[in-house]
Write an enzyme that holds these catalytic residues in place. Structure first.
Site, short mmCIF file in Angstrom:
data_model
loop_
_atom_site.label_atom_id
_atom_site.label_comp_id
_atom_site.label_asym_id
_atom_site.label_seq_id
_atom_site.Cartn_x
_atom_site.Cartn_y
_atom_site.Cartn_z
N HIS A 141 0.80 -1.23 0.00
CA HIS A 141 0.00 0.00 0.00
C HIS A 141 0.84 1.29 0.00
O HIS A 141 0.77 2.12 0.90
CB HIS A 141 -1.11 0.02 1.06
CG HIS A 141 -0.76 -0.48 2.43
ND1 HIS A 141 0.23 0.08 3.18
CD2 HIS A 141 -1.31 -1.45 3.18
CE1 HIS A 141 0.28 -0.54 4.34
NE2 HIS A 141 -0.62 -1.48 4.37
N HIS A 195 -3.00 -9.70 15.27
CA HIS A 195 -3.24 -8.50 14.46
C HIS A 195 -4.19 -8.89 13.32
O HIS A 195 -3.96 -9.89 12.64
CB HIS A 195 -1.90 -8.01 13.92
CG HIS A 195 -1.95 -6.78 13.08
ND1 HIS A 195 -2.94 -5.81 13.18
CD2 HIS A 195 -1.10 -6.32 12.11
CE1 HIS A 195 -2.69 -4.84 12.32
NE2 HIS A 195 -1.59 -5.13 11.65
N TYR A 215 11.07 0.08 7.48
CA TYR A 215 9.79 -0.41 7.99
C TYR A 215 9.27 0.52 9.11
O TYR A 215 8.10 0.90 9.13
CB TYR A 215 9.96 -1.84 8.53
CG TYR A 215 8.66 -2.52 8.83
CD1 TYR A 215 7.98 -3.23 7.85
CD2 TYR A 215 8.08 -2.43 10.09
CE1 TYR A 215 6.78 -3.84 8.12
CE2 TYR A 215 6.87 -3.04 10.37
CZ TYR A 215 6.23 -3.74 9.38
OH TYR A 215 5.02 -4.33 9.66
N GLU A 270 -4.96 -7.18 10.50
CA GLU A 270 -4.75 -6.72 9.12
C GLU A 270 -4.65 -7.95 8.21
O GLU A 270 -4.07 -8.98 8.59
CB GLU A 270 -3.48 -5.84 9.03
CG GLU A 270 -3.44 -5.11 7.70
CD GLU A 270 -2.47 -3.93 7.63
OE1 GLU A 270 -1.69 -3.73 8.58
OE2 GLU A 270 -2.52 -3.22 6.60
N ASP A 283 -2.94 -9.12 5.87
CA ASP A 283 -1.72 -9.88 5.57
C ASP A 283 -1.43 -10.92 6.65
O ASP A 283 -0.61 -11.83 6.45
CB ASP A 283 -0.50 -8.96 5.34
CG ASP A 283 -0.30 -7.92 6.41
OD1 ASP A 283 -1.28 -7.53 7.07
OD2 ASP A 283 0.85 -7.48 6.59
N ASP A 313 3.55 -6.98 13.76
CA ASP A 313 4.34 -6.09 12.88
C ASP A 313 5.57 -5.50 13.58
O ASP A 313 6.55 -5.14 12.90
CB ASP A 313 3.46 -4.93 12.39
CG ASP A 313 2.51 -5.35 11.28
OD1 ASP A 313 2.85 -6.27 10.51
OD2 ASP A 313 1.41 -4.77 11.20
N HIS A 338 0.46 -1.36 14.98
CA HIS A 338 0.08 -0.04 14.50
C HIS A 338 -1.43 0.06 14.24
O HIS A 338 -1.88 1.05 13.64
CB HIS A 338 0.85 0.28 13.20
CG HIS A 338 0.46 -0.64 12.05
ND1 HIS A 338 0.08 -0.12 10.83
CD2 HIS A 338 0.35 -1.97 11.94
CE1 HIS A 338 -0.22 -1.11 10.00
NE2 HIS A 338 -0.04 -2.23 10.66
N HIS A 350 6.87 -10.20 9.90
CA HIS A 350 7.51 -9.94 8.61
C HIS A 350 9.02 -10.03 8.79
O HIS A 350 9.57 -9.44 9.73
CB HIS A 350 7.21 -8.53 8.09
CG HIS A 350 5.76 -8.26 7.79
ND1 HIS A 350 5.09 -8.87 6.76
CD2 HIS A 350 4.86 -7.44 8.38
CE1 HIS A 350 3.84 -8.43 6.72
NE2 HIS A 350 3.67 -7.57 7.70
FE1 FEO Z 1 -0.25 -4.35 9.97
FE2 FEO Z 1 1.76 -6.69 8.53
O1 FEO Z 1 0.16 -5.83 8.92
#
Ligand code: FEO
Length: 408
Positions: A28, A83, A197, A85, A87, A169, A150, A230
Site C-alpha cells: 500500500h 493483528h 519499515y 490486518e 496480511d 508487525d 500499528h 515480517h
Molecule cells: Fe499491519 Fe503486517 O500488517
C-alpha cells in the site's frame, strides 16, 4: 518454495510455518524491493497445537502445506490472532475450516471486533484480557496489549514455556529470504529494511512506541526469541539491538543535523537549484540527502527523514501549482507525521512562482518552522546559484544551531 525448508523448528515446541512473498514490490504505497514474508507459527501444547497468526489469503494453501509438515491440521486446537490486518488474518477462515472443529480463536478485545468486521460469522474470536496469562491447549500464553502499534487491535503474545515473544508487525521488516534468523543476513540490509519499515509503518505512532519501550523493562519479559510477522526472527544480541533501534528512532532528540532535499524538475532548472542548496547545506556542516523524485520512491524519502531535522522540497511551477510527483511524496510524508523542525521550498517558474507558494502552504502544518522560499525565473544564472548556495548554508546554520553537538 520447499515446504520442508520453511517449516522450521525454532525452539523446543515452536515451528515457523509462514510463507515467503518473493514477488511483493508494493505494500500500500511502500516500495518493498526485497519482497516480504508473512510469518505464522505453530506451538505444541499438551492438548494440541496453537497457531499464532495466519498469512495473506492468496498464500493459504502454502500455509496449510507448511502446517502439514508439522502436524495434522485437525490437531490445531486454537488460533491466536495478534493483528487483524489481512496480511496476517486473510486466511484465518480457510484455516478454521480445516482444523479441529472445536478450535477457538483468541485476539485482543479490539482484535475480536476487527476480525468480526472483516470476516463476519466465519471468525468469532474470544477477547483475551490485556496483560493476562491464559492456558490454551495445555500451554500458558501471556498477552501484552500494544494498541496502535500499528492498529488498535495489535497485541503481542509470549509463549511462556519456550520464552518466545510473537510481536506481529513490531520489529519486523519487508525482507524475503530463506534464512530464518536475523544474524544470517548482511547487517546493512537488516538496518536498511528495519529502519525503512519503522519509518513507513510505525513513525506515525512513534510516541506510542516510545512509551512501550519505556515500560518494556517493567513488563518483566526477557524473551530468548522475538518473532515478528515480517522478515527474519531475532535472537541473542539481536533482540536488544532492535529494541534499542526502536528507542532511538522513536525519540526525536536522536535526529542528526540533517536535511533531506526532495524535488522533481521539468527542464533541469529546479534540479540545478537543488544541487546548489545541497552544496550550501554541506558548506554549513549539515548532512544532506539529495533525493530526485525521478528514480527515488516516496518510501525511501520517508526512511531518510527518520533521522533528519529538515525537509527541503523543490518543484517547478506546473499549472499554477507543484508537480504531481512532489504532491505524491508530500501527501505520503505528511501522513507519517515526522517531527520536522525546518521546512523550506524552492523551484523555478515561468511567469509566477506559484509552485513554491503551494509547497510552502503544504509544508506549514508539517514543520515547526518554514523559512522563506527561494524561486528563480526560468533558468538560474550563476548569480542565482550562488544565492541558492547561501540559502542552503543559512538553513544549515539554523539546523545545526539547534543542538550543534549532535552533528554526525
Ligand atoms: Fe499491519 Fe503486517 O500488517
Amino acid at each position: 518454495m520447499n515446504a520442508e525448508r520453511e517449516s522450521l523448528k525454532i525452539s523446543e515446541s515452536v515451528y515457523r510455518v509462514g510463507v515467503i512473498d518473493w514477488e511483493l514490490r508494493n505494500f500500500h504505497g511502500y516500495e518493498t524491493r526485497r519482497g516480504t514474508t508473512y510469518n505464522a507459527f505453530l506451538v505444541k501444547g499438551a492438548q494440541g497445537y496453537i497457531l499464532i497468526d495466519t498469512v495473506k489469503n492468496n498464500f493459504k494453501d502454502e500455509l496449510m502445506a507448511h502446517i502439514r509438515t508439522v502436524c495434522d491440521p485437525r490437531e490445531i486446537k486454537a488460533i491466536i490472532s495478534n493483528h487483524a490486518e489481512p496480511d496476517h488474518s486473510g486466511s484465518i477462515a480457510h484455516v478454521l475450516a480445516r482444523i479441529s472443529p472445536e478450535a477457538k480463536v483468541y485476539a485482543s478485545a479490539m482484535g475480536a471486533k476487527a476480525l468480526a468486521a472483516h470476516y463476519g460469522d466465519a471468525v468469532k474470536a474470544e477477547a483475551v484480557p490485556a496483560g493476562a496469562t491464559l492456558d490454551i491447549a495445555g500451554r500458558p500464553f501471556r498477552f501484552v496489549e500494544t494498541r496502535m502499534l500499528h492498529w488498535p487491535d495489535s497485541m503481542w503474545t509470549l509463549d511462556v514455556t519456550d520464552n518466545v515473544l510473537f510481536t506481529n508487525d513490531a520489529f519486523g521488516m519487508h525482507l524475503a529470504g530463506l534464512p530464518c534468523w536475523h544474524d544470517a543476513y548482511d547487517p546493512a540490509v537488516i538496518e536498511e529494511e528495519s529502519s525503512k519499515y519503522f519509518a513507513n509503518i510505525l513513525m506515525i505512532y512513534a510516541q506510542v512506541v516510545a512509551k512501550l519501550i519505556e515500560v518494556y523493562p517493567t513488563l518483566n519479559i526477557h524473551p530468548s526469541i522475538v518473532c515478528p510477522d515480517h522478515g527474519p526472527l531475532w535472537r541473542g544480541g539481536g533482540i536488544d539491538h532492535i529494541i534499542g533501534r526502536y528507542a532511538q528512532w522513536s525519540n526525536p532528540a536522536n535526529r542528526k543535523n540533517k536535511a533531506v532535499v526532495v524535488y522533481d524538475t521539468m527542464w533541469h532548472s529546479t534540479e540545478k537549484i537543488a544541487h546548489a542548496i545541497a552544496e550550501g547545506l554541506n558548506r554549513g556542516n549539515a548532512e544532506v540527502a539529495v533525493m530526485p523524485l525521478r528514480g527515488t520512491h516516496r518510501s525511501d524519502v520517508a526512511r531518510e527523514l527518520l533521522d533528519a531535522k529538515a525537509l527541503i522540497v523543490g518543484s517547478p511551477t506546473l499549472n499554477q501549482g507543484m508537480m504531481p510527483t512532489v504532491a505524491d511524496a508530500l501527501t505520503y510524508i505528511k501522513g507519517l507525521k515526522f517531527p520536522i523542525d525546518f521546512g523550506a521550498a524552492f523551484g523555478s517558474y515561468g511567469w509566477a512562482p506559484l509552485g513554491t507558494k503551494a509547497l510552502q502552504e503544504y509544508l506549514a502544518p508539517m514543520c515547526r518552522n518554514v523559512t522563506n522560499s527561494i524561486s528563480v525565473q526560468f533558468v538560474p544564472t550563476e548569480e542565482n546559484l550562488a544565492q541558492c548556495r547561501d540559502y542552503g548554508e543559512k538553513l544549515a546554520f539554523a539546523i545545526c544551531s539547534d543542538c550543534p553537538e549532535q552533528r554526525a
